[in-house]
Motif scaffolding. Structure first.
Motif, PDB file in Angstrom:
ATOM      1  N   TYR A  17      10.627  61.885 -66.399  1.00  0.00           N
ATOM      2  CA  TYR A  17       9.498  61.357 -67.336  1.00  0.00           C
ATOM      3  C   TYR A  17       8.825  60.377 -67.391  1.00  0.00           C
ATOM      4  O   TYR A  17      10.126  59.624 -68.448  1.00  0.00           O
ATOM      5  N   VAL A  24      13.167  59.269 -69.055  1.00  0.00           N
ATOM      6  CA  VAL A  24      13.864  60.252 -68.906  1.00  0.00           C
ATOM      7  C   VAL A  24      13.914  60.669 -67.700  1.00  0.00           C
ATOM      8  O   VAL A  24      13.585  61.526 -67.321  1.00  0.00           O
ATOM      9  N   ALA A  26      15.409  63.522 -65.014  1.00  0.00           N
ATOM     10  CA  ALA A  26      14.769  65.232 -65.388  1.00  0.00           C
ATOM     11  C   ALA A  26      15.664  65.245 -64.209  1.00  0.00           C
ATOM     12  O   ALA A  26      16.552  66.702 -64.043  1.00  0.00           O
ATOM     13  N   ALA A  45      22.869  73.916 -69.458  1.00  0.00           N
ATOM     14  CA  ALA A  45      22.284  73.318 -70.246  1.00  0.00           C
ATOM     15  C   ALA A  45      20.731  73.049 -71.144  1.00  0.00           C
ATOM     16  O   ALA A  45      20.061  72.894 -69.771  1.00  0.00           O
ATOM     17  N   SER A  46      20.312  73.185 -72.165  1.00  0.00           N
ATOM     18  CA  SER A  46      18.802  72.948 -72.484  1.00  0.00           C
ATOM     19  C   SER A  46      18.829  71.625 -72.242  1.00  0.00           C
ATOM     20  O   SER A  46      19.650  70.576 -71.986  1.00  0.00           O
ATOM     21  N   GLY A  47      17.967  71.124 -71.191  1.00  0.00           N
ATOM     22  CA  GLY A  47      17.772  69.354 -71.731  1.00  0.00           C
ATOM     23  C   GLY A  47      18.344  69.027 -70.130  1.00  0.00           C
ATOM     24  O   GLY A  47      18.565  68.013 -69.485  1.00  0.00           O
ATOM     25  N   SER A  48      18.800  69.917 -68.687  1.00  0.00           N
ATOM     26  CA  SER A  48      19.715  69.127 -67.812  1.00  0.00           C
ATOM     27  C   SER A  48      18.504  69.509 -66.754  1.00  0.00           C
ATOM     28  O   SER A  48      18.856  69.078 -65.368  1.00  0.00           O
ATOM     29  N   GLY A  49      17.619  69.721 -66.963  1.00  0.00           N
ATOM     30  CA  GLY A  49      16.427  70.095 -65.816  1.00  0.00           C
ATOM     31  C   GLY A  49      15.674  71.197 -64.908  1.00  0.00           C
ATOM     32  O   GLY A  49      15.103  70.831 -63.838  1.00  0.00           O
ATOM     33  N   LYS A  50      16.218  71.882 -65.146  1.00  0.00           N
ATOM     34  CA  LYS A  50      16.127  73.389 -64.348  1.00  0.00           C
ATOM     35  C   LYS A  50      14.926  73.617 -64.449  1.00  0.00           C
ATOM     36  O   LYS A  50      14.029  73.820 -63.179  1.00  0.00           O
ATOM     37  N   THR A  51      13.763  73.496 -65.451  1.00  0.00           N
ATOM     38  CA  THR A  51      11.761  73.810 -65.300  1.00  0.00           C
ATOM     39  C   THR A  51      11.395  72.727 -64.703  1.00  0.00           C
ATOM     40  O   THR A  51      10.756  72.835 -63.522  1.00  0.00           O
ATOM     41  N   THR A  52      12.156  71.853 -64.648  1.00  0.00           N
ATOM     42  CA  THR A  52      11.812  69.696 -63.698  1.00  0.00           C
ATOM     43  C   THR A  52      11.606  70.590 -62.632  1.00  0.00           C
ATOM     44  O   THR A  52      11.045  70.878 -61.581  1.00  0.00           O
ATOM     45  N   HIS A 202      18.830  81.411 -69.199  1.00  0.00           N
ATOM     46  CA  HIS A 202      19.999  81.240 -70.334  1.00  0.00           C
ATOM     47  C   HIS A 202      20.754  82.185 -70.236  1.00  0.00           C
ATOM     48  O   HIS A 202      21.469  82.212 -71.113  1.00  0.00           O
TER      49      HIS A 202
END
Ligand SMILES: Nc1ncnc2c1ncn2[C@@H]1O[C@H](COP(=O)(O)OP(=O)(O)OP(=O)(O)O)[C@@H](O)[C@H]1O
Length: 238
Positions: A17, A24, A26, A45-52, A202
């Motif tokens: 992004y 960043v 992702a 973990a949060s920010g590890s790229g799951k949603t992306t 999570h």
């Protein structure tokens, strides 16, 4: 015989992004094969790229490099209009905060996707609402429904178009334990009709319903484990 659907094949997928020094990264080279009909949970973990990763599979985000093939169709390198056609035909989405249209009732939220996509059979709407236990709330607006009821309406909406693949981003994240268990049970039932499911969570316990658990770290898949005996959602404790 039940037809299993919604297989995936990702190769060398990269996604950042922003540009330059502010970029960043992702996803840093994702290779992934998912068999049709598999129920996959993604932890990390949060920010590890799951949603992306979920959004790349669903054609919500484009990729910078690599290829994404979903239900036998190449998704990467499509125009925005071809991507939305792909989504309409193949994908159902469930989100953490339900994303229902507030000015439409539960029934209308299901009907409207059928109208917009030209898919699904409107005569089946009562059955869809019954399947998620919402018959007596069909004419309520989202604000008149509990979180669990809203998520159930969003599940009915997600499957109304007969998708090959269901993508769920933190589907229990906003729900209490008992309600989360009901929602996971519905996801499991949908999977048993042969549809593939990819679910970001999570919640380690929620991942126990999956056939396979992926763990992400810093834009990569860092673990990939088969679950020999997925747990029935009704038996989950957390
Ligand atoms: N639209 C965006 N613009 C800029 N950076 C973004 C955007 N979306 C995500 N990112 C960044 O990309 C990285 C991966 O984000 P992503 O949302 O995929 O992670 P996640 O594992 O789903 O996190 P969470 O568990 O907190 O939802 C993070 O560093 C995030 O800050």
């Amino acid at each position: 015989m039940m037809v299993k659907r919604g297989g995936l094949r990702l190769r060398g997928v990269e996604k950042a992004y922003g540009t330059g020094e502010a970029a960043v990264c992702a996803l840093r080279g994702i290779d992934l094969d998912v068999a049709p009909g598999e129920l996959v949970a993604i932890l990390g973990a949060s920010g590890s790229g799951k949603t992306t990763l979920l959004n790349v599979i669903g054609g919500i985000e484009s990729v910078d490099a690599g290829s994404v093939c979903v239900a036998g169709e190449e998704v990467s390198a499509r125009s925005p209009s071809a991507l939305s056609e792909f989504r309409r035909t193949h994908i159902g989405f469930i989100f953490q905060f339900f994303n229902l249209i507030p000015t439409l009732t539960a029934r209308e939220n299901v009907e409207v996707v059928m109208e917009l996509t030209g898919r699904g059979d409107r005569r089946r709407v009562p059955d869809l609402l019954a399947a998620v236990g919402l018959t007596d709330r069909a004419d309520h607006f989202p604000a008149q429904l509990s979180g669990g009821q809203q998520q159930r309406a969003s599940i009915a909406r997600a499957i109304a178009t007969e998708p090959d693949l269901l993508l769920a981003d933190e589907p229990t994240g906003a729900l209490d334990v008992a309600t989360g268990r009901i929602v996971l049970g519905l996801i499991q039932q949908i999977n048993k009709t042969g549809r593939g499911v990819v679910m970001v969570t999570h919640n380690e316990m929620a991942s126990h319903i999956a056939d396979r658990v992926l763990r992400m770290g810093d834009g990569r898949i860092v673990a990939d484990e088969l679950n020999a005996e997925p747990t029935d959602a009704v038996a989950l404790r957390w």
